[in-house]
Design an enzyme around this catalytic site. Sequence first.
Site, PDB file in Angstrom:
ATOM      1  N   GLU A  98      33.832  41.070  42.392  1.00  0.00           N
ATOM      2  CA  GLU A  98      34.783  40.420  42.232  1.00  0.00           C
ATOM      3  C   GLU A  98      35.865  40.105  41.042  1.00  0.00           C
ATOM      4  O   GLU A  98      35.334  40.634  39.829  1.00  0.00           O
ATOM      5  CB  GLU A  98      33.796  38.590  42.373  1.00  0.00           C
ATOM      6  CG  GLU A  98      34.352  37.709  42.740  1.00  0.00           C
ATOM      7  CD  GLU A  98      35.415  37.440  44.513  1.00  0.00           C
ATOM      8  OE1 GLU A  98      36.479  38.386  44.539  1.00  0.00           O
ATOM      9  OE2 GLU A  98      34.797  36.856  44.907  1.00  0.00           O
ATOM     10  N   ASP A  99      36.773  39.591  41.417  1.00  0.00           N
ATOM     11  CA  ASP A  99      37.499  39.606  40.577  1.00  0.00           C
ATOM     12  C   ASP A  99      37.804  38.406  39.569  1.00  0.00           C
ATOM     13  O   ASP A  99      37.959  38.636  38.311  1.00  0.00           O
ATOM     14  CB  ASP A  99      39.700  39.995  41.186  1.00  0.00           C
ATOM     15  CG  ASP A  99      39.487  38.539  42.437  1.00  0.00           C
ATOM     16  OD1 ASP A  99      37.926  37.841  42.960  1.00  0.00           O
ATOM     17  OD2 ASP A  99      39.961  38.718  42.901  1.00  0.00           O
ATOM     18  N   ASP A 102      35.892  31.267  39.646  1.00  0.00           N
ATOM     19  CA  ASP A 102      37.018  29.852  39.230  1.00  0.00           C
ATOM     20  C   ASP A 102      36.147  28.238  40.001  1.00  0.00           C
ATOM     21  O   ASP A 102      35.251  28.198  39.215  1.00  0.00           O
ATOM     22  CB  ASP A 102      38.156  29.772  41.004  1.00  0.00           C
ATOM     23  CG  ASP A 102      39.448  28.979  40.746  1.00  0.00           C
ATOM     24  OD1 ASP A 102      39.779  28.513  38.943  1.00  0.00           O
ATOM     25  OD2 ASP A 102      40.346  28.670  41.334  1.00  0.00           O
ATOM     26  N   PHE A 151      46.938  30.764  36.766  1.00  0.00           N
ATOM     27  CA  PHE A 151      46.649  30.907  38.021  1.00  0.00           C
ATOM     28  C   PHE A 151      47.398  32.645  37.480  1.00  0.00           C
ATOM     29  O   PHE A 151      48.118  32.792  37.272  1.00  0.00           O
ATOM     30  CB  PHE A 151      47.984  30.195  38.740  1.00  0.00           C
ATOM     31  CG  PHE A 151      47.340  31.007  40.413  1.00  0.00           C
ATOM     32  CD1 PHE A 151      46.366  30.855  41.060  1.00  0.00           C
ATOM     33  CD2 PHE A 151      47.993  31.939  40.497  1.00  0.00           C
ATOM     34  CE1 PHE A 151      45.585  30.987  42.632  1.00  0.00           C
ATOM     35  CE2 PHE A 151      47.198  33.047  42.196  1.00  0.00           C
ATOM     36  CZ  PHE A 151      46.582  32.473  42.697  1.00  0.00           C
ATOM     37  N   ARG A 164      49.646  42.194  43.410  1.00  0.00           N
ATOM     38  CA  ARG A 164      48.061  42.773  43.346  1.00  0.00           C
ATOM     39  C   ARG A 164      48.570  44.459  42.143  1.00  0.00           C
ATOM     40  O   ARG A 164      47.209  44.741  42.576  1.00  0.00           O
ATOM     41  CB  ARG A 164      47.624  42.631  44.670  1.00  0.00           C
ATOM     42  CG  ARG A 164      46.802  42.042  44.990  1.00  0.00           C
ATOM     43  CD  ARG A 164      46.501  42.541  46.763  1.00  0.00           C
ATOM     44  NE  ARG A 164      46.101  41.328  47.422  1.00  0.00           N
ATOM     45  CZ  ARG A 164      45.323  40.253  47.414  1.00  0.00           C
ATOM     46  NH1 ARG A 164      44.275  40.214  46.292  1.00  0.00           N
ATOM     47  NH2 ARG A 164      45.007  39.338  48.532  1.00  0.00           N
TER      48      ARG A 164
END
Length: 176
Positions: A98-99, A102, A151, A164
């Site tokens: 996963e990136d 959060d 963010f 991206r």
Amino acid sequence: METMAPDVLISEEDIALRVEALGKAITEEYQGQEVTVICVLKGAFMFCSDLIKKINLPVKLDFVALSSYGDGTASSGTVKMELDLAESIKDKNVIIVEDIVDTGLSMKTLVQLLEARGPKTLKVASLLYKPSKTKHSVSIDYMGFEIEDKFVIGYGLDYAGRYRELPYIGVLNAGN
Ligand code: IMP
């Protein structure tokens, strides 16, 4: 379209070093075995692509896509699987890639869904982790970097579908 360079939070070089270390740790842990890497689209595509090059084991690759934040920067509070795996993970050594974790809701939901399919082992690799935002406890077995509650974009992560392609993790400043 106007684009301004975001501030660099984690450089391309630092990412490469960390990804190499994570690949080495996975290689050592699964010696003599095959791993099934599950790339969580779209955000993890770049991390996953670099990570599997550093895993010195037989690797199978599969993809899932989860419902995302849409165009905003806050979670909608519900997670849906938009794209399912192509192959069974029963009795496989599965590593979810996963990136970012959060609130933890996406990962918690995905882990529960995949656990129910009977993998031999199930572990989680996440490039980024925002501990201050976590609401759902998730155990991250291979973590890249802990970051503050900002963010972030780049290296696969987007804001409204953009950024991206950046080779580093950046933060948007007021000007962009
Ligand atoms: P969670 O369910 O709240 O843990 O959110 C996980 C997903 O939200 C990630 O896979 C990303 O797609 C997205 N996300 C969370 N924080 C960020 C961020 O700072 N930048 C870009 N995407 C983010």
